[in-house]
Design a protein around this motif. Sequence first.
Motif, PDB file in Angstrom:
ATOM      1  N   SER A  22      14.724  -2.831  14.344  1.00  0.00           N
ATOM      2  CA  SER A  22      14.607  -1.383  14.277  1.00  0.00           C
ATOM      3  C   SER A  22      15.058  -0.870  12.915  1.00  0.00           C
ATOM      4  N   LEU A  23      14.572   0.325  12.604  1.00  0.00           N
ATOM      5  CA  LEU A  23      14.966   1.029  11.388  1.00  0.00           C
ATOM      6  C   LEU A  23      15.477   2.403  11.811  1.00  0.00           C
ATOM      7  N   VAL A  24      16.400   2.934  11.056  1.00  0.00           N
ATOM      8  CA  VAL A  24      16.948   4.253  11.363  1.00  0.00           C
ATOM      9  C   VAL A  24      16.499   5.208  10.268  1.00  0.00           C
ATOM     10  N   LEU A  25      15.875   6.297  10.689  1.00  0.00           N
ATOM     11  CA  LEU A  25      15.325   7.284   9.775  1.00  0.00           C
ATOM     12  C   LEU A  25      16.054   8.605   9.988  1.00  0.00           C
ATOM     13  N   ARG A  26      16.440   9.244   8.891  1.00  0.00           N
ATOM     14  CA  ARG A  26      17.082  10.565   8.990  1.00  0.00           C
ATOM     15  C   ARG A  26      16.827  11.338   7.714  1.00  0.00           C
ATOM     16  N   LYS A  27      16.989  12.650   7.796  1.00  0.00           N
ATOM     17  CA  LYS A  27      16.919  13.512   6.614  1.00  0.00           C
ATOM     18  C   LYS A  27      18.172  13.244   5.807  1.00  0.00           C
ATOM     19  N   ASP A  28      18.020  13.110   4.507  1.00  0.00           N
ATOM     20  CA  ASP A  28      19.169  12.878   3.640  1.00  0.00           C
ATOM     21  C   ASP A  28      20.094  14.090   3.674  1.00  0.00           C
ATOM     22  N   VAL A  29      21.376  13.847   3.566  1.00  0.00           N
ATOM     23  CA  VAL A  29      22.366  14.916   3.613  1.00  0.00           C
ATOM     24  C   VAL A  29      22.286  15.802   2.375  1.00  0.00           C
ATOM     25  N   TYR A  30      22.019  15.228   1.205  1.00  0.00           N
ATOM     26  CA  TYR A  30      22.089  15.968  -0.051  1.00  0.00           C
ATOM     27  C   TYR A  30      20.745  16.273  -0.696  1.00  0.00           C
ATOM     28  N   GLN A  31      19.758  15.436  -0.478  1.00  0.00           N
ATOM     29  CA  GLN A  31      18.488  15.540  -1.198  1.00  0.00           C
ATOM     30  C   GLN A  31      17.344  15.918  -0.262  1.00  0.00           C
ATOM     31  N   GLN A  32      16.232  16.362  -0.845  1.00  0.00           N
ATOM     32  CA  GLN A  32      15.026  16.731  -0.111  1.00  0.00           C
ATOM     33  C   GLN A  32      14.180  15.470   0.113  1.00  0.00           C
ATOM     34  N   CYS A  33      14.758  14.502   0.849  1.00  0.00           N
ATOM     35  CA  CYS A  33      14.052  13.262   1.126  1.00  0.00           C
ATOM     36  C   CYS A  33      14.540  12.719   2.476  1.00  0.00           C
ATOM     37  N   LEU A  34      13.901  11.644   2.917  1.00  0.00           N
ATOM     38  CA  LEU A  34      14.333  10.935   4.121  1.00  0.00           C
ATOM     39  C   LEU A  34      14.995   9.636   3.694  1.00  0.00           C
ATOM     40  N   THR A  35      15.885   9.139   4.518  1.00  0.00           N
ATOM     41  CA  THR A  35      16.508   7.840   4.267  1.00  0.00           C
ATOM     42  C   THR A  35      16.158   6.914   5.418  1.00  0.00           C
ATOM     43  N   LEU A  36      15.818   5.696   5.081  1.00  0.00           N
ATOM     44  CA  LEU A  36      15.382   4.692   6.047  1.00  0.00           C
ATOM     45  C   LEU A  36      16.309   3.489   5.926  1.00  0.00           C
ATOM     46  N   TYR A  37      17.050   3.219   6.982  1.00  0.00           N
ATOM     47  CA  TYR A  37      18.045   2.153   6.970  1.00  0.00           C
ATOM     48  C   TYR A  37      17.628   0.998   7.864  1.00  0.00           C
ATOM     49  N   PRO A  38      17.733  -0.231   7.391  1.00  0.00           N
ATOM     50  CA  PRO A  38      17.623  -1.364   8.305  1.00  0.00           C
ATOM     51  C   PRO A  38      18.806  -1.292   9.279  1.00  0.00           C
ATOM     52  N   GLU A  39      18.638  -1.845  10.439  1.00  0.00           N
ATOM     53  CA  GLU A  39      19.673  -1.776  11.475  1.00  0.00           C
ATOM     54  C   GLU A  39      21.038  -2.251  10.975  1.00  0.00           C
ATOM     55  N   THR A  40      21.074  -3.338  10.214  1.00  0.00           N
ATOM     56  CA  THR A  40      22.364  -3.864   9.734  1.00  0.00           C
ATOM     57  C   THR A  40      23.037  -2.899   8.760  1.00  0.00           C
TER      58      THR A  40
END
Length: 159
Positions: free
Chosen positions: A34-52
């Motif tokens: 799985s990957l975790v996707l969220r709106k970035d806290v500071y920037q006008q972008c999304l962040t995509l994290y590997p599960e680890t």
Amino acid sequence: MQLLGNIEAKTDSKGRVFLPVAFRKALQSAEGDSLVLRKDVYQQCLTLYPETSWNSLMDSLRARINRWNPQHQQVYRQFLSDVEIVYPDSSGRILMPKRLLEAAGISQSVRFIGMGDYIEVWASEQTETPFLPQDEFQEALCQLMGGATPAGEQKEEAR
């Protein structure tokens, strides 16, 4: 795992986007699918994290949170409320929820920027937003690394 690069892609009408091959290969070596996707806290972008990477980030955040502090609880709640878990399909596409695409100002073209242990997803139209002008970048990097800034060297030479 090193997620590195600056790669453009396009979303389809359903909000799906192909993960760039370079990132898919790096993600295959990571534990979990799985990957975790969220709106970035500071920037006008999304962040995509590997599960680890996400789990490490959450461990760090939890270590700083006092569950008996109401403000800490609000910060924790807000941080987690914008999270979506996404799974690449057999073709390597992920579905990016419409609300997150809108929050980041992404319409169709996206730019994936590898940040080492996570990926930023920007609207391609924002070509300059993620980056400093070259001279500012050089100066900031020099300061960050503890060296004299190029501008500082020039000022001293002028004396």
